[in-house]
Write a protein that holds these residues in place. Structure first.
Motif, short mmCIF file in Angstrom:
data_model
loop_
_atom_site.label_atom_id
_atom_site.label_comp_id
_atom_site.label_asym_id
_atom_site.label_seq_id
_atom_site.Cartn_x
_atom_site.Cartn_y
_atom_site.Cartn_z
N PRO A 210 0.83 -1.21 0.00
CA PRO A 210 0.00 0.00 0.00
C PRO A 210 0.86 1.26 0.00
O PRO A 210 1.97 1.26 0.56
N ASN A 211 0.36 2.31 -0.63
CA ASN A 211 1.08 3.56 -0.75
C ASN A 211 0.55 4.58 0.26
O ASN A 211 -0.49 5.21 0.03
N PHE A 212 1.27 4.74 1.36
CA PHE A 212 0.85 5.67 2.41
C PHE A 212 0.83 7.12 1.92
O PHE A 212 0.14 7.96 2.50
N ALA A 213 1.56 7.39 0.86
CA ALA A 213 1.61 8.75 0.31
C ALA A 213 0.49 9.03 -0.69
O ALA A 213 0.45 10.11 -1.28
N SER A 214 -0.42 8.10 -0.89
CA SER A 214 -1.47 8.27 -1.89
C SER A 214 -2.42 9.40 -1.51
O SER A 214 -2.65 9.66 -0.32
N LEU A 215 -2.98 10.03 -2.51
CA LEU A 215 -3.94 11.10 -2.27
C LEU A 215 -5.20 10.57 -1.60
O LEU A 215 -5.84 11.28 -0.81
N THR A 237 6.02 4.80 1.99
CA THR A 237 5.92 5.80 0.95
C THR A 237 6.88 5.38 -0.16
O THR A 237 7.78 4.55 0.06
N PRO A 238 6.75 5.93 -1.37
CA PRO A 238 7.71 5.59 -2.41
C PRO A 238 9.16 5.83 -1.99
O PRO A 238 10.05 5.03 -2.28
N ALA A 239 9.39 6.93 -1.29
CA ALA A 239 10.76 7.28 -0.90
C ALA A 239 11.36 6.28 0.09
O ALA A 239 12.48 5.78 -0.11
N ASN A 240 10.62 5.95 1.17
CA ASN A 240 11.24 5.07 2.16
C ASN A 240 11.25 3.61 1.73
O ASN A 240 12.09 2.83 2.18
#
Length: 275
Positions: A210-215, A237-240
């Protein structure tokens, strides 16, 4: 730090190791299952988690997934009905098989491992050039998956992911799948390190989380579909996610914007063990 009386354990940050026990919990968890955002690296994670024995039986996926679906339908019947209809349309008309496409593109012939293989659905659908192996913490699902793998020369280990991977030899697999799994793992960095050890040089690992940074997460708040307590213990997130993979030695092979759209609740990354 294990609390035996409750069959739970308390984690420090699984990314950087920071002790956040005195830090106030975020708004996303609950009293029993507090979610923290690390004060040092900002990684978001479930601080109190069930011990592995409870995950094998009490919190086995085939039980919690049904309970979670029933809860969501009860709380938001219209939204869940629409969501179910859209998923049916996508499966029927779009017929996308992103995981299958990635496996065929990046995995060389040989032994392939599915971490958290459930009843063996992915293993059953592997092309004939692959020898299926799996790890599954649910005793019942591991038995089902093992039947499928054994018919093609492989087998499934009934164990938690970290201990299960340790049972395999070094440089054993041409490819490893972690589809909708790393968010469940109490020691994600340790698991990635074991995956690195178990892969042959040049081998690939495909990860979906899952992408925690998603809108959608921002808009939905606590009702975001990515929050599943106490199943989901890491929120990437994509970064971490990319940083953690690189930190244990992997090279990022594929992680384009289409793999991590801010409008999508999930993201995919393909990583490689360097030659």
């Amino acid at each position: 730090m294990e609390t035996a009386q409750h069959n739970t354990s308390v984690r420090f940050c699984p990314d950087c190791g920071q002790d956040n026990t005195r830090l106030a919990p975020s708004e996303f968890g609950s009293n029993d299952w507090p979610i923290k955002q690390c004060s040092a690296c900002h990684f978001v994670y479930l601080e109190t988690v069930p011990v592995y024995e409870r995950l094998s039986e009490e919190f086995a996926w085939e039980k919690t997934s049904v309970a979670e679906t029933e809860r969501r339908v009860s709380e938001e019947p219209i939204k869940q009905s629409v969501s179910k209809a859209l998923k049916t349309i996508r499966r029927r008309w779009l017929k996308r098989d992103k995981l299958g496409t990635l496996i065929r593109r990046y995995f060389q012939a040989g032994k392939v491992l599915d971490v958290g293989c459930a009843e063996g659905g992915i293993l059953k659908n592997l092309d004939s050039i692959y020898i299926p192996h799996g790890i599954e913490i649910s005793k019942a699902l591991a038995a089902q998956a093992n039947s499928a793998a054994a018919s093609r020369g492989g087998y499934v280990v009934h164990n938690n992911a970290l201990s299960g991977l340790a049972e395999f030899q070094e440089m054993n697999f041409t490819g490893i799948v972690m589809s909708a799994f790393l968010e469940h793992e109490c020691e994600p960095r340790g698991l990635l390190s074991e995956a690195f050890r178990s892969l042959k040089a040049g081998g690939h690992c495909i990860i979906k989380v899952p992408n925690f940074a998603s809108l959608n997460r921002v808009a939905r708040g606590k009702k975001w579909c990515g929050f599943r307590l106490p199943d989901h213990v890491n929120y990437f997130t994509p970064a971490n996610l990319a940083a953690m993979c690189v930190g244990v030695g992997f090279r990022v092979e594929k992680f384009s914007i289409s793999d991590r759209l801010p409008t999508s609740d999930n993201m995919w990354i393909v990583i490689q063990k360097p030659l």
